[in-house]
Design an enzyme around this catalytic site. Structure first.
Site, PDB file in Angstrom:
ATOM      1  N   ASN A   7     -18.924  78.033  43.699  1.00  0.00           N
ATOM      2  CA  ASN A   7     -20.361  77.818  43.562  1.00  0.00           C
ATOM      3  C   ASN A   7     -20.794  78.261  42.165  1.00  0.00           C
ATOM      4  OD1 ASN A   7     -23.215  78.121  43.638  1.00  0.00           O
ATOM      5  ND2 ASN A   7     -23.166  78.300  45.858  1.00  0.00           N
ATOM      6  N   ARG A  18     -32.638  82.679  29.881  1.00  0.00           N
ATOM      7  CA  ARG A  18     -32.853  82.658  28.438  1.00  0.00           C
ATOM      8  C   ARG A  18     -33.488  81.350  27.975  1.00  0.00           C
ATOM      9  NH1 ARG A  18     -30.436  85.292  23.956  1.00  0.00           N
ATOM     10  NH2 ARG A  18     -31.466  84.478  22.084  1.00  0.00           N
ATOM     11  N   HIS A  43     -26.257  74.599  44.881  1.00  0.00           N
ATOM     12  CA  HIS A  43     -27.365  74.720  45.822  1.00  0.00           C
ATOM     13  C   HIS A  43     -28.674  74.584  45.046  1.00  0.00           C
ATOM     14  CE1 HIS A  43     -29.126  76.934  49.578  1.00  0.00           C
ATOM     15  NE2 HIS A  43     -29.987  76.054  49.068  1.00  0.00           N
ATOM     16  N   ARG A  45     -32.491  74.237  44.490  1.00  0.00           N
ATOM     17  CA  ARG A  45     -33.675  74.589  45.273  1.00  0.00           C
ATOM     18  C   ARG A  45     -34.914  73.973  44.636  1.00  0.00           C
ATOM     19  NH1 ARG A  45     -30.423  79.216  46.449  1.00  0.00           N
ATOM     20  NH2 ARG A  45     -30.615  79.845  48.642  1.00  0.00           N
ATOM     21  N   HIS A  50     -32.281  77.959  39.568  1.00  0.00           N
ATOM     22  CA  HIS A  50     -30.906  77.955  39.047  1.00  0.00           C
ATOM     23  C   HIS A  50     -30.450  76.502  38.869  1.00  0.00           C
ATOM     24  CE1 HIS A  50     -30.320  77.892  43.399  1.00  0.00           C
ATOM     25  NE2 HIS A  50     -30.616  79.170  43.505  1.00  0.00           N
ATOM     26  N   GLU A  71     -25.502  72.037  48.747  1.00  0.00           N
ATOM     27  CA  GLU A  71     -26.212  72.784  49.774  1.00  0.00           C
ATOM     28  C   GLU A  71     -27.715  72.601  49.594  1.00  0.00           C
ATOM     29  OE1 GLU A  71     -23.003  76.486  50.097  1.00  0.00           O
ATOM     30  OE2 GLU A  71     -24.958  76.812  49.168  1.00  0.00           O
ATOM     31  N   HIS A 199     -20.681  83.401  51.716  1.00  0.00           N
ATOM     32  CA  HIS A 199     -21.712  84.381  51.368  1.00  0.00           C
ATOM     33  C   HIS A 199     -21.116  85.776  51.280  1.00  0.00           C
ATOM     34  CE1 HIS A 199     -25.694  86.059  50.720  1.00  0.00           C
ATOM     35  NE2 HIS A 199     -26.131  84.821  50.618  1.00  0.00           N
ATOM     36  N   ASP A 200     -21.120  86.295  50.059  1.00  0.00           N
ATOM     37  CA  ASP A 200     -20.657  87.655  49.747  1.00  0.00           C
ATOM     38  C   ASP A 200     -19.169  87.851  49.981  1.00  0.00           C
ATOM     39  OD1 ASP A 200     -23.156  88.436  48.886  1.00  0.00           O
ATOM     40  OD2 ASP A 200     -23.754  89.243  50.821  1.00  0.00           O
ATOM     41  N   GLY A 222     -19.410  82.141  45.054  1.00  0.00           N
ATOM     42  CA  GLY A 222     -20.076  82.048  43.765  1.00  0.00           C
ATOM     43  C   GLY A 222     -20.417  83.391  43.160  1.00  0.00           C
ATOM     44  N   HIS A 223     -21.327  84.124  43.800  1.00  0.00           N
ATOM     45  CA  HIS A 223     -21.847  85.363  43.203  1.00  0.00           C
ATOM     46  C   HIS A 223     -20.723  86.341  42.882  1.00  0.00           C
ATOM     47  CE1 HIS A 223     -24.746  88.574  42.402  1.00  0.00           C
ATOM     48  NE2 HIS A 223     -23.910  89.362  43.069  1.00  0.00           N
TER      49      HIS A 223
END
Length: 249
Positions: A7, A18, A43, A45, A50, A71, A199-200, A222-223
């Site tokens: 992701n 920036r 994803h 939104r 992002h 997503e 997720h996580d 991703g994160h």
């Protein structure tokens, strides 16, 4: 074997903080694919904080046969700058669309579809996405009790929300959450659904999950991956994740 979809949203977050064009999520997607990942997830939104619509089409153009997973909330209406999830799917024809019931102001996805879902409307949306040739996955919480209804609605897979498992793993007492993920996945399979997870997930907790649930088709990360890549480098981090998946197979 479990497939890794990277992701690239976090790259777009850094760019947008920036302004301008750097870092470019398209370049990040190309690097991750060159390192061996199996697909790319985005994803977009409606608030465009992002990944943006233009990013979605640009990334789709460089995949060279790798899977694209988009997503989004299927019920969020189009608005200036955001053409809507179905329109982005029509433009790019991803292999998979993952439907997530997140709100406009939500920091990150933190819950899945459940028994309060408008199943009539969900069926209509799923039908629209599948008409574009997409596999449809639904984001769900562990312990979801309406998996059979999701299968009847036309979904192909679920994506288990692994945030609680990851939090429990950090605390050192994760057995109950791991068992809940496994039980949810097995229930989904019994309903004829495939199982994804996300997720996580990170390099510490991923292998434990996949050893307990080797039938997971895809993990979307991703994160954590990009947080680790800031230290270790993107290609090396993707290689590390692929090694964990291979060892768990």
């Amino acid at each position: 074997m479990t497939r890794l979809s990277v992701n690239v949203n976090k790259v777009a977050v850094l760019r947008n903080s920036r302004g301008g064009f750097a870092p470019d999520p398209v370049v990040a997607a190309k690097l991750a694919l060159a390192a061996g990942c199996h697909g790319i997830t985005v994803h977009p939104r409606p608030d465009q904080r992002h990944i943006r619509g233009a990013d979605v089409t640009s990334i789709a153009a460089v995949l060279d046969g790798a899977e694209f997973n988009i997503e989004g909330n299927p019920f969020a209406p189009p608005r200036p700058g955001y053409p809507g999830l179905i329109e982005l799917v029509r433009r790019t024809r991803p292999a998979q669309v993952t439907l997530v019931p997140d709100g406009d102001g939500q920091l990150t996805s933190d819950h899945g579809f459940d028994g309060d879902t408008d199943f009539r409307l969900l069926r209509e949306r799923i039908r629209e996405f599948k008409a574009e040739g997409c596999r449809v996955s639904l984001f769900v919480d562990v312990g979801c009790r309406v998996l059979e209804r999701f299968a009847e609605s036309g979904a192909d897979r679920i994506e288990i929300y692994t945030g609680p498992y990851a939090a429990a793993f950090e605390s050192g007492d994760f057995g109950e959450q791991l068992e809940a993920c496994v039980a949810t996945g097995r229930s989904a399979i019994a309903c004829g659904l495939g199982v994804n997870a996300g997720h996580d997930l990170d390099q510490k907790n991923l292998g434990v999950l996949l050893t307990a649930a080797p039938w997971i088709s895809e993990v979307s990360i991703g994160h954590a991956l990009f947080s680790e890549a800031l230290i270790d480098g993107l290609a090396e981090t993707v290689h590390n994740y692929l090694a964990i998946i291979d060892e768990s197979a």
